[in-house]
Scaffold this motif. Structure first.
Motif, PDB file in Angstrom:
ATOM      1  N   ASP A  10       0.929  -0.962   0.319  1.00  0.00           N
ATOM      2  CA  ASP A  10       0.298  -0.579  -0.438  1.00  0.00           C
ATOM      3  C   ASP A  10       1.150   1.413   0.275  1.00  0.00           C
ATOM      4  N   LEU A  11       2.012   1.255   0.649  1.00  0.00           N
ATOM      5  CA  LEU A  11       2.713   2.280   0.812  1.00  0.00           C
ATOM      6  C   LEU A  11       3.915   2.556  -0.558  1.00  0.00           C
ATOM      7  N   VAL A  12       4.016   1.685  -0.618  1.00  0.00           N
ATOM      8  CA  VAL A  12       4.679   2.026  -2.505  1.00  0.00           C
ATOM      9  C   VAL A  12       3.598   2.318  -3.225  1.00  0.00           C
ATOM     10  N   ALA A  13       2.141   2.323  -3.471  1.00  0.00           N
ATOM     11  CA  ALA A  13       1.233   2.733  -4.358  1.00  0.00           C
ATOM     12  C   ALA A  13       0.879   3.955  -3.857  1.00  0.00           C
ATOM     13  N   ILE A  14       0.636   3.828  -2.867  1.00  0.00           N
ATOM     14  CA  ILE A  14      -0.138   5.315  -3.125  1.00  0.00           C
ATOM     15  C   ILE A  14       1.250   6.540  -2.751  1.00  0.00           C
ATOM     16  N   THR A  15       2.233   5.429  -3.311  1.00  0.00           N
ATOM     17  CA  THR A  15       3.458   6.417  -3.099  1.00  0.00           C
ATOM     18  C   THR A  15       4.050   6.691  -4.974  1.00  0.00           C
ATOM     19  N   MET A  16       3.940   5.435  -5.910  1.00  0.00           N
ATOM     20  CA  MET A  16       3.102   5.981  -7.401  1.00  0.00           C
ATOM     21  C   MET A  16       2.509   7.385  -7.310  1.00  0.00           C
ATOM     22  N   LEU A  17       1.427   6.197  -6.729  1.00  0.00           N
ATOM     23  CA  LEU A  17      -0.032   7.453  -6.955  1.00  0.00           C
ATOM     24  C   LEU A  17       0.390   9.043  -6.750  1.00  0.00           C
ATOM     25  N   ALA A  18       1.062   9.306  -5.458  1.00  0.00           N
ATOM     26  CA  ALA A  18       1.171  11.124  -5.622  1.00  0.00           C
ATOM     27  C   ALA A  18       2.250  11.547  -6.655  1.00  0.00           C
ATOM     28  N   LEU A  19       3.690  10.530  -6.634  1.00  0.00           N
ATOM     29  CA  LEU A  19       3.956  11.568  -7.275  1.00  0.00           C
ATOM     30  C   LEU A  19       3.472  11.072  -8.718  1.00  0.00           C
ATOM     31  N   VAL A  20       2.885  10.479  -9.015  1.00  0.00           N
ATOM     32  CA  VAL A  20       2.199  10.711 -10.464  1.00  0.00           C
ATOM     33  C   VAL A  20       1.542  11.867 -10.902  1.00  0.00           C
ATOM     34  N   TYR A  21       0.431  12.273  -9.554  1.00  0.00           N
ATOM     35  CA  TYR A  21      -0.255  13.403  -9.360  1.00  0.00           C
ATOM     36  C   TYR A  21       1.148  15.218  -9.499  1.00  0.00           C
ATOM     37  N   ARG A  23       3.620  15.300 -10.125  1.00  0.00           N
ATOM     38  CA  ARG A  23       4.829  15.397 -11.351  1.00  0.00           C
ATOM     39  C   ARG A  23       3.472  16.303 -12.750  1.00  0.00           C
ATOM     40  N   ARG A  24       2.311  15.708 -12.777  1.00  0.00           N
ATOM     41  CA  ARG A  24       1.401  16.487 -13.781  1.00  0.00           C
ATOM     42  C   ARG A  24       0.682  17.806 -13.592  1.00  0.00           C
ATOM     43  N   HIS A  25       0.202  18.500 -12.258  1.00  0.00           N
ATOM     44  CA  HIS A  25      -0.142  18.850 -11.828  1.00  0.00           C
ATOM     45  C   HIS A  25       0.914  19.548 -11.239  1.00  0.00           C
ATOM     46  N   ARG A  26       1.108  19.255 -10.061  1.00  0.00           N
ATOM     47  CA  ARG A  26       2.161  20.233  -9.066  1.00  0.00           C
ATOM     48  C   ARG A  26       1.292  20.890  -8.191  1.00  0.00           C
ATOM     49  N   ARG A  27       0.377  20.427  -7.277  1.00  0.00           N
ATOM     50  CA  ARG A  27       0.098  20.585  -5.873  1.00  0.00           C
ATOM     51  C   ARG A  27      -0.084  19.698  -4.957  1.00  0.00           C
ATOM     52  N   ARG A  28       1.469  20.472  -4.290  1.00  0.00           N
ATOM     53  CA  ARG A  28       1.567  19.904  -2.990  1.00  0.00           C
ATOM     54  C   ARG A  28       0.918  19.081  -1.988  1.00  0.00           C
ATOM     55  N   ASP A  29      -0.474  20.755  -1.773  1.00  0.00           N
ATOM     56  CA  ASP A  29      -0.913  20.348  -0.656  1.00  0.00           C
ATOM     57  C   ASP A  29      -2.014  18.972  -0.904  1.00  0.00           C
ATOM     58  N   LEU A  30      -2.219  18.940  -2.498  1.00  0.00           N
ATOM     59  CA  LEU A  30      -3.287  17.766  -2.614  1.00  0.00           C
ATOM     60  C   LEU A  30      -2.370  16.075  -2.130  1.00  0.00           C
ATOM     61  N   VAL A  31      -1.023  16.270  -2.881  1.00  0.00           N
ATOM     62  CA  VAL A  31      -0.182  15.047  -2.574  1.00  0.00           C
ATOM     63  C   VAL A  31      -0.606  15.291  -0.875  1.00  0.00           C
ATOM     64  N   THR A  32      -0.346  16.023  -0.148  1.00  0.00           N
ATOM     65  CA  THR A  32      -0.185  15.718   1.411  1.00  0.00           C
ATOM     66  C   THR A  32      -1.750  15.082   1.725  1.00  0.00           C
ATOM     67  N   ALA A  33      -3.103  15.292   1.487  1.00  0.00           N
ATOM     68  CA  ALA A  33      -4.209  14.880   1.751  1.00  0.00           C
ATOM     69  C   ALA A  33      -3.867  12.953   0.745  1.00  0.00           C
ATOM     70  N   PHE A  34      -3.501  13.213   0.373  1.00  0.00           N
ATOM     71  CA  PHE A  34      -3.738  11.226  -0.570  1.00  0.00           C
ATOM     72  C   PHE A  34      -3.501  10.612   0.247  1.00  0.00           C
ATOM     73  N   LEU A  35      -2.116  11.058   0.822  1.00  0.00           N
ATOM     74  CA  LEU A  35      -1.179  10.651   1.824  1.00  0.00           C
ATOM     75  C   LEU A  35      -1.506  10.588   3.344  1.00  0.00           C
ATOM     76  N   GLY A  36      -2.125  11.227   3.389  1.00  0.00           N
ATOM     77  CA  GLY A  36      -2.465  10.874   5.197  1.00  0.00           C
ATOM     78  C   GLY A  36      -4.586  10.614   5.108  1.00  0.00           C
ATOM     79  N   VAL A  37      -4.642  10.947   3.455  1.00  0.00           N
ATOM     80  CA  VAL A  37      -5.558  10.302   3.626  1.00  0.00           C
ATOM     81  C   VAL A  37      -5.987   8.260   3.324  1.00  0.00           C
ATOM     82  N   ASN A  38      -4.990   7.357   2.723  1.00  0.00           N
ATOM     83  CA  ASN A  38      -4.399   6.674   2.699  1.00  0.00           C
ATOM     84  C   ASN A  38      -3.995   5.937   3.597  1.00  0.00           C
TER      85      ASN A  38
END
Length: 201
Positions: A10-21, A23-38
């Protein structure tokens, strides 16, 4: 041992998901939200897996978590998809007992988000909400105005508000980037005329 492997997956998968997001959209706040929610959902799901729970309780938890929306800022349907994927990854890892099955489902979610949000997929298609400073009741005139304004081919127009008192029109427009063929031809003709005028002088 299986639980630790699922947590690691799960940690590998959510890290990959956050990195993809990011790199494409550059919103750091939502990366934090995705990691925290997951990670939060993973922890709750693991705890639920250690106690006697009903299917109804699990489905209720999933339903509550799946409608989480931030009230402070507006998020697009794209961000909703990433939120849902982060939730699903955490639930799969927390409630699954089979590592191969969980890994396959996680890979399927990542592949779907990677492909569905790929920049080259429908890269010319755009959508905007536009407010025009006059009320336009004729659809053909409205399309012509938007085509001229955007310099693009308009595919679909949905009128959200037509205010005859304040003289404005609010529309949702789907269009393709690049000038329409007619405008390109007109621009070339005008350029040719200007060149001929300079030569004549």
């Amino acid at each position: 041992m299986t639980t630790l492997a699922l947590i690691a997956a799960d940690l590998v998968a959510i890290t990959m998901l956050a990195l993809v997001y990011f790199r494409r959209h550059r919103r750091r706040d939502l990366v934090t939200a995705f990691l925290g929610v997951n990670v939060g959902v993973l922890a709750v799901a693991l705890v639920l897996g250690t106690v006697q729970t009903t299917i109804g309780l699990g489905m209720g938890l999933f339903g509550v978590l799946s409608i989480i929306r931030l009230r402070s800022t507006e998020i697009s349907q794209r961000e909703v998809a990433y939120y849902f994927a982060a939730l699903a990854l955490g639930l799969i890892a927390g409630l699954s007992t089979s590592l191969p099955l969980a890994g396959g489902l996680m890979a399927m979610i990542l592949a779907a988000l990677w492909l569905g949000d790929h920049p080259s997929l429908f890269h010319g298609s755009r959508q905007q909400t536009i407010t025009l400073d006059r009320a336009i009741t004729d659809e053909a005139e409205l399309r012509s105005e938007l085509t001229s304004l955007l310099g693009a081919r308009v595919d679909q127009v949905t009128v959200r508000q037509l205010d005859l008192v304040r003289d404005l029109t609010v529309v949702d427009v789907q269009y393709r980037t690049g000038r329409p063929a007619g405008q390109v031809t007109a621009a070339r003709t005008e350029s040719a005329r200007e060149l001929e005028g300079l030569v004549a002088r």
